[in-house]
Design an enzyme around this catalytic site. Structure first.
Site, PDB file in Angstrom:
ATOM      1  N   ARG A   1      95.808  50.466 -93.886  1.00  0.00           N
ATOM      2  CA  ARG A   1      95.064  51.698 -93.568  1.00  0.00           C
ATOM      3  C   ARG A   1      95.973  52.764 -92.953  1.00  0.00           C
ATOM      4  O   ARG A   1      95.744  53.958 -93.158  1.00  0.00           O
ATOM      5  CB  ARG A   1      93.917  51.386 -92.613  1.00  0.00           C
ATOM      6  CG  ARG A   1      92.747  50.743 -93.324  1.00  0.00           C
ATOM      7  CD  ARG A   1      91.619  50.513 -92.379  1.00  0.00           C
ATOM      8  NE  ARG A   1      90.406  50.188 -93.099  1.00  0.00           N
ATOM      9  CZ  ARG A   1      89.317  49.717 -92.504  1.00  0.00           C
ATOM     10  NH1 ARG A   1      89.300  49.527 -91.213  1.00  0.00           N
ATOM     11  NH2 ARG A   1      88.243  49.448 -93.206  1.00  0.00           N
TER      12      ARG A   1
ATOM     13  N   LYS B   1      74.289  37.041 -97.509  1.00  0.00           N
ATOM     14  CA  LYS B   1      72.843  37.254 -97.388  1.00  0.00           C
ATOM     15  C   LYS B   1      72.340  38.378 -98.273  1.00  0.00           C
ATOM     16  O   LYS B   1      72.909  39.468 -98.292  1.00  0.00           O
ATOM     17  CB  LYS B   1      72.525  37.630 -95.946  1.00  0.00           C
ATOM     18  CG  LYS B   1      72.678  36.483 -94.977  1.00  0.00           C
ATOM     19  CD  LYS B   1      72.380  37.052 -93.645  1.00  0.00           C
ATOM     20  CE  LYS B   1      72.077  36.117 -92.560  1.00  0.00           C
ATOM     21  NZ  LYS B   1      71.876  36.902 -91.329  1.00  0.00           N
TER      22      LYS B   1
ATOM     23  N   GLY C   1      86.043  43.280 -98.186  1.00  0.00           N
ATOM     24  CA  GLY C   1      87.262  42.579 -97.793  1.00  0.00           C
ATOM     25  C   GLY C   1      87.529  41.319 -98.585  1.00  0.00           C
ATOM     26  O   GLY C   1      88.662  41.088 -99.012  1.00  0.00           O
TER      27      GLY C   1
ATOM     28  N   GLY D   1      81.628  49.081 -95.242  1.00  0.00           N
ATOM     29  CA  GLY D   1      80.248  49.536 -95.024  1.00  0.00           C
ATOM     30  C   GLY D   1      80.010  50.948 -95.544  1.00  0.00           C
ATOM     31  O   GLY D   1      78.935  51.248 -96.068  1.00  0.00           O
TER      32      GLY D   1
END
Ligand code: AMP
Length: 380
Positions: A42, A179, A333, A356
């Site tokens: 990053r 999930k 990731g 996100g």
């Protein structure tokens, strides 16, 4: 959706520019107790924007958040190691301390915004990974300063918008991860856009159970059954696995503990067994769908890929996505790590740094950080 670019800032020579970066990279303490960066991807990704400004004679101040100190100083979350790494590549940039040491950052406090922009002429947002946050350093400065997206931010927004607006078809989505509740909104939004949606990982078992299959001890979220049923009735685009690699009831799985025996089951999984990867027949079906695609969006592993007994499905999908020859976008990731481990990362058209933020953009078609730049009243 036009987002102001660096070129829209006008002449930056002699101007003070605040650049919101995403330096939120993993660090660890070495033997001598010093903080060390584990992965500087990053930081390196921020260089094109910072260098563009430095080369044109701007005084550049970079800022970022690191972790979640919740408004208090935390020596483990100082920006010092990131500043050190940045200065090895580009010395002429000032770096502010972790923004989240101030409570005003997460509270989006107006007084804090004014403090942040004191003496600053222009603002650049290059922190795509934080663009889904309504935080002071992201949505505040564009209200007062002439503002633009940095190169990384602009590229992410362009690629993800192109997926939503005009993808080459067939457009195949591949969703994995643990999930279904975490990604239900995204799955619903994408079902309108894609031609097929492959669902794997833990989340597939909630769909399978909702469709009446026995799934043994696999991960299921019964409160999602109704929604899963509704989606399967209203859309014929969802493709579920047809066989699974499962672990016996005493077995342990994951990064460290690996015990028990595993078996492949088709159709249903007997009581006690836990489905932890998609099976070889599912892989064949997925391969064919991916091979016929022109655009692929992949997010999340197809199984517990950190355990080699359950990584074959994720690896097969990684190979298919690297080879199908169309436009590929990978976010998340675990999926990116699988591609990197296999040496396939450079065969992907766009590896999103956003996590996100990418998912929220794909779900909502916009992000607070992008909206703030577009609506900045100071655009000439
Ligand atoms: P997420 O953070 O939602 O993208 O999920 C990533 C995690 O999902 C990884 O740590 C995987 O181990 C986990 N995962 C993938 N497949 C399964 C599965 N069948 N059962 C339980 N966890 C899974």
């Amino acid at each position: 959706m036009y987002i102001p670019q660096l070129e829209d800032l006008g002449d930056v020579k002699g101007k003070t520019v605040l650049v919101r970066c995403d330096f939120n990279v993993p660090v660890t303490r070495n033997n001598t107790g010093e903080l060390e960066i584990v992965d500087d991807f990053r930081i390196r990704s921020s260089i094109p924007t910072l260098k563009w400004l430095v080369d044109r004679g701007a005084r550049v101040i970079a800022c970022s958040h690191i972790g979640r100190p919740h408004g208090k100083y935390d020596p483990d979350l100082t920006i010092a190691p990131m500043a050190k790494r940045l200065h090895e590549i580009l010395p002429d940039v000032e770096v502010m301390e972790n923004l989240r040491f101030s409570k005003g950052e997460e509270d989006n406090d107006e007084a804090y915004v004014r403090e942040l922009i004191k003496g600053v002429d222009l603002y650049v947002d290059d922190a795509f990974g934080a663009a889904h946050r309504n935080h002071a350093s992201i949505v505040g400065p564009p209200k007062y300063l002439r503002s633009a997206a940095g190169r990384l931010m602009a590229k992410e927004a362009e690629v993800l918008s192109s997926l939503l607006e005009a993808p080459a078809r067939p457009f195949v989505g591949i969703m994995g991860g643990s999930k279904v509740s975490d990604k239900m909104g995204l799955i619903q939004a994408l079902l309108d856009k894609v031609d097929k949606m492959i669902v794997g990982g833990g989340m597939a078992f909630t769909f399978l159970a909702a469709a009446g299959h026995s799934v043994g001890n696999s991960l299921v979220e019964p409160d999602q059954f109704e929604m899963c049923k509704e989606l399967m009735v209203s859309s014929d685009k969802i493709v579920l696995p047809i066989d699974y690699v499962a672990l016996d009831s005493d077995g342990r799985f994951g990064r460290e503990e690996r015990t028990g025996s595993s078996r492949v089951f088709g159709g249903d999984i007997p009581d006690g067994w836990k489905g932890l990867d998609v099976g070889p027949d599912s892989v064949k079906v997925f391969d064919e769908i991916i091979a016929s695609a022109k655009t692929v969006l992949w997010n999340g592993p197809l199984g517990v890929c950190e355990d080699p007994r359950f990584s074959a499905g994720t690896q097969a999908v990684a190979t298919a996505v690297a080879n199908f020859g169309g436009f590929s976008v990978v976010g998340g990731g675990d999926s990116a790590a699988a591609l990197e481990q296999m040496g396939l990362a450079d065969r992907i058209s766009h590896l999103s740094t956003g996590g996100g933020a990418s998912l929220e953009f794909l779900e909502n078609g916009d992000l607070p950080g992008l909206k703030a730049l577009r609506e900045s009243p100071s655009q000439a």
